[in-house]
Design a protein around this motif. Structure first.
Motif, PDB file in Angstrom:
ATOM      1  N   LEU A  34      56.621  36.061  38.432  1.00  0.00           N
ATOM      2  CA  LEU A  34      55.974  35.484  36.298  1.00  0.00           C
ATOM      3  C   LEU A  34      55.303  37.085  35.765  1.00  0.00           C
ATOM      4  N   PHE A  35      55.358  37.205  34.643  1.00  0.00           N
ATOM      5  CA  PHE A  35      55.410  38.960  34.371  1.00  0.00           C
ATOM      6  C   PHE A  35      54.660  37.476  33.077  1.00  0.00           C
ATOM      7  N   LEU A  36      53.557  38.570  32.536  1.00  0.00           N
ATOM      8  CA  LEU A  36      53.828  38.348  30.773  1.00  0.00           C
ATOM      9  C   LEU A  36      52.447  39.618  30.236  1.00  0.00           C
ATOM     10  N   SER A  37      52.781  39.681  28.988  1.00  0.00           N
ATOM     11  CA  SER A  37      51.786  40.752  28.463  1.00  0.00           C
ATOM     12  C   SER A  37      50.592  39.811  27.341  1.00  0.00           C
ATOM     13  N   PRO A  38      49.086  39.964  28.256  1.00  0.00           N
ATOM     14  CA  PRO A  38      48.613  39.391  27.783  1.00  0.00           C
ATOM     15  C   PRO A  38      47.897  40.642  26.575  1.00  0.00           C
ATOM     16  N   GLY A  39      48.056  41.347  26.355  1.00  0.00           N
ATOM     17  CA  GLY A  39      47.309  42.011  24.895  1.00  0.00           C
ATOM     18  C   GLY A  39      47.878  42.976  25.298  1.00  0.00           C
ATOM     19  N   GLU A  40      47.201  44.703  24.303  1.00  0.00           N
ATOM     20  CA  GLU A  40      47.770  45.684  24.530  1.00  0.00           C
ATOM     21  C   GLU A  40      46.313  46.940  23.783  1.00  0.00           C
ATOM     22  N   ASN A  41      46.077  48.070  23.873  1.00  0.00           N
ATOM     23  CA  ASN A  41      45.428  48.873  24.030  1.00  0.00           C
ATOM     24  C   ASN A  41      45.838  49.795  23.184  1.00  0.00           C
ATOM     25  N   THR A  42      45.353  50.506  22.224  1.00  0.00           N
ATOM     26  CA  THR A  42      45.716  51.245  21.513  1.00  0.00           C
ATOM     27  C   THR A  42      45.074  52.597  20.953  1.00  0.00           C
ATOM     28  N   GLU A  59      52.993  38.876  38.322  1.00  0.00           N
ATOM     29  CA  GLU A  59      52.535  38.600  39.541  1.00  0.00           C
ATOM     30  C   GLU A  59      53.299  37.327  40.894  1.00  0.00           C
ATOM     31  N   LEU A  60      53.184  38.321  41.969  1.00  0.00           N
ATOM     32  CA  LEU A  60      54.221  38.004  42.666  1.00  0.00           C
ATOM     33  C   LEU A  60      53.209  36.990  43.633  1.00  0.00           C
ATOM     34  N   TYR A  61      54.027  35.792  43.741  1.00  0.00           N
ATOM     35  CA  TYR A  61      53.138  34.191  44.404  1.00  0.00           C
ATOM     36  C   TYR A  61      54.262  33.519  45.634  1.00  0.00           C
ATOM     37  N   THR A  62      53.820  34.458  46.989  1.00  0.00           N
ATOM     38  CA  THR A  62      54.093  33.823  48.109  1.00  0.00           C
ATOM     39  C   THR A  62      53.814  32.567  48.879  1.00  0.00           C
ATOM     40  N   ASP A  63      53.892  32.152  49.907  1.00  0.00           N
ATOM     41  CA  ASP A  63      53.484  30.945  50.195  1.00  0.00           C
ATOM     42  C   ASP A  63      53.132  31.701  51.809  1.00  0.00           C
ATOM     43  N   VAL A  82      56.057  53.594  37.080  1.00  0.00           N
ATOM     44  CA  VAL A  82      54.784  52.551  36.256  1.00  0.00           C
ATOM     45  C   VAL A  82      54.001  52.266  37.191  1.00  0.00           C
ATOM     46  N   PHE A  83      52.490  52.956  36.568  1.00  0.00           N
ATOM     47  CA  PHE A  83      51.269  53.336  37.008  1.00  0.00           C
ATOM     48  C   PHE A  83      50.516  51.462  37.410  1.00  0.00           C
ATOM     49  N   TYR A  84      50.199  51.019  38.431  1.00  0.00           N
ATOM     50  CA  TYR A  84      49.879  49.983  38.384  1.00  0.00           C
ATOM     51  C   TYR A  84      48.366  49.424  39.065  1.00  0.00           C
ATOM     52  N   ASN A  85      47.732  48.775  38.745  1.00  0.00           N
ATOM     53  CA  ASN A  85      46.762  48.250  39.551  1.00  0.00           C
ATOM     54  C   ASN A  85      47.009  46.633  40.606  1.00  0.00           C
ATOM     55  N   LYS A  86      46.639  46.813  41.633  1.00  0.00           N
ATOM     56  CA  LYS A  86      46.720  45.280  42.606  1.00  0.00           C
ATOM     57  C   LYS A  86      45.518  45.139  43.073  1.00  0.00           C
ATOM     58  N   LEU A  96      49.012  29.593  47.798  1.00  0.00           N
ATOM     59  CA  LEU A  96      49.837  30.187  47.622  1.00  0.00           C
ATOM     60  C   LEU A  96      49.724  31.476  47.562  1.00  0.00           C
ATOM     61  N   TYR A  97      49.349  32.350  47.640  1.00  0.00           N
ATOM     62  CA  TYR A  97      49.147  33.643  47.529  1.00  0.00           C
ATOM     63  C   TYR A  97      48.870  34.251  45.834  1.00  0.00           C
ATOM     64  N   GLU A  98      49.150  35.284  45.150  1.00  0.00           N
ATOM     65  CA  GLU A  98      48.651  35.422  44.518  1.00  0.00           C
ATOM     66  C   GLU A  98      48.617  36.731  44.363  1.00  0.00           C
ATOM     67  N   VAL A  99      49.462  37.811  44.348  1.00  0.00           N
ATOM     68  CA  VAL A  99      49.349  39.358  44.371  1.00  0.00           C
ATOM     69  C   VAL A  99      49.358  39.387  42.509  1.00  0.00           C
ATOM     70  N   LEU A 100      48.537  40.411  41.667  1.00  0.00           N
ATOM     71  CA  LEU A 100      49.140  40.957  40.778  1.00  0.00           C
ATOM     72  C   LEU A 100      49.040  42.724  40.527  1.00  0.00           C
ATOM     73  N   TYR A 101      49.826  42.770  39.973  1.00  0.00           N
ATOM     74  CA  TYR A 101      50.142  44.271  39.449  1.00  0.00           C
ATOM     75  C   TYR A 101      50.022  44.199  38.102  1.00  0.00           C
ATOM     76  N   GLU A 102      48.954  45.040  37.803  1.00  0.00           N
ATOM     77  CA  GLU A 102      48.306  45.211  36.334  1.00  0.00           C
ATOM     78  C   GLU A 102      48.558  46.538  35.574  1.00  0.00           C
TER      79      GLU A 102
END
Length: 105
Positions: A34-42, A59-63, A82-86, A96-102
């Motif tokens: 799943l992917f989403l844009s929860p906001g923005e920084n200006t 969001e990566l979901y695996t069993d 793309v620089f990300y935090n995990k 399910l496991y959720e691995v989040l890339y922000e």
């Protein structure tokens, strides 16, 4: 990065994906994204906005824990510079496991 570019990047990963959620009853078997844009920084000064950084969550979901699948996602993010935090969490109610890339794009 535009919505279209993000969508293309998600397709490159090669897993089923949707924006924010799948329609009721249409959630695929894991792994999926799943992917989403929860906001923005200006950035601005003198009452002017000079630049907007859109926040993007993938969001990566695996069993079960899947380093290979995580690596596939991370390789595509790196290819797109793309620089990300995990982070990771186990969702007991979903089993399910959720691995989040922000990131900001």
């Amino acid at each position: 990065m535009t919505y279209e570019e993000i969508n293309e990047m998600m397709q490159e990963i090669g897993l089923p994906f949707a924006y924010r959620h799948f329609a009721e009853g249409e959630s695929p078997n894991s792994p999926f994204l799943l992917f989403l844009s929860p906001g923005e920084n200006t950035f601005g000064a003198d009452n002017l906005m000079y630049h907007s950084f859109k926040r993007l969550d993938i969001e990566l979901y695996t069993d079960e824990k899947s380093p290979e699948t995580e690596e596939r996602v991370e390789d595509i993010l790196k290819q797109h510079h793309v620089f990300y935090n995990k982070s990771e969490v186990w969702i007991e109610s979903e089993k399910l496991y959720e691995v989040l890339y922000e990131m900001e794009v």
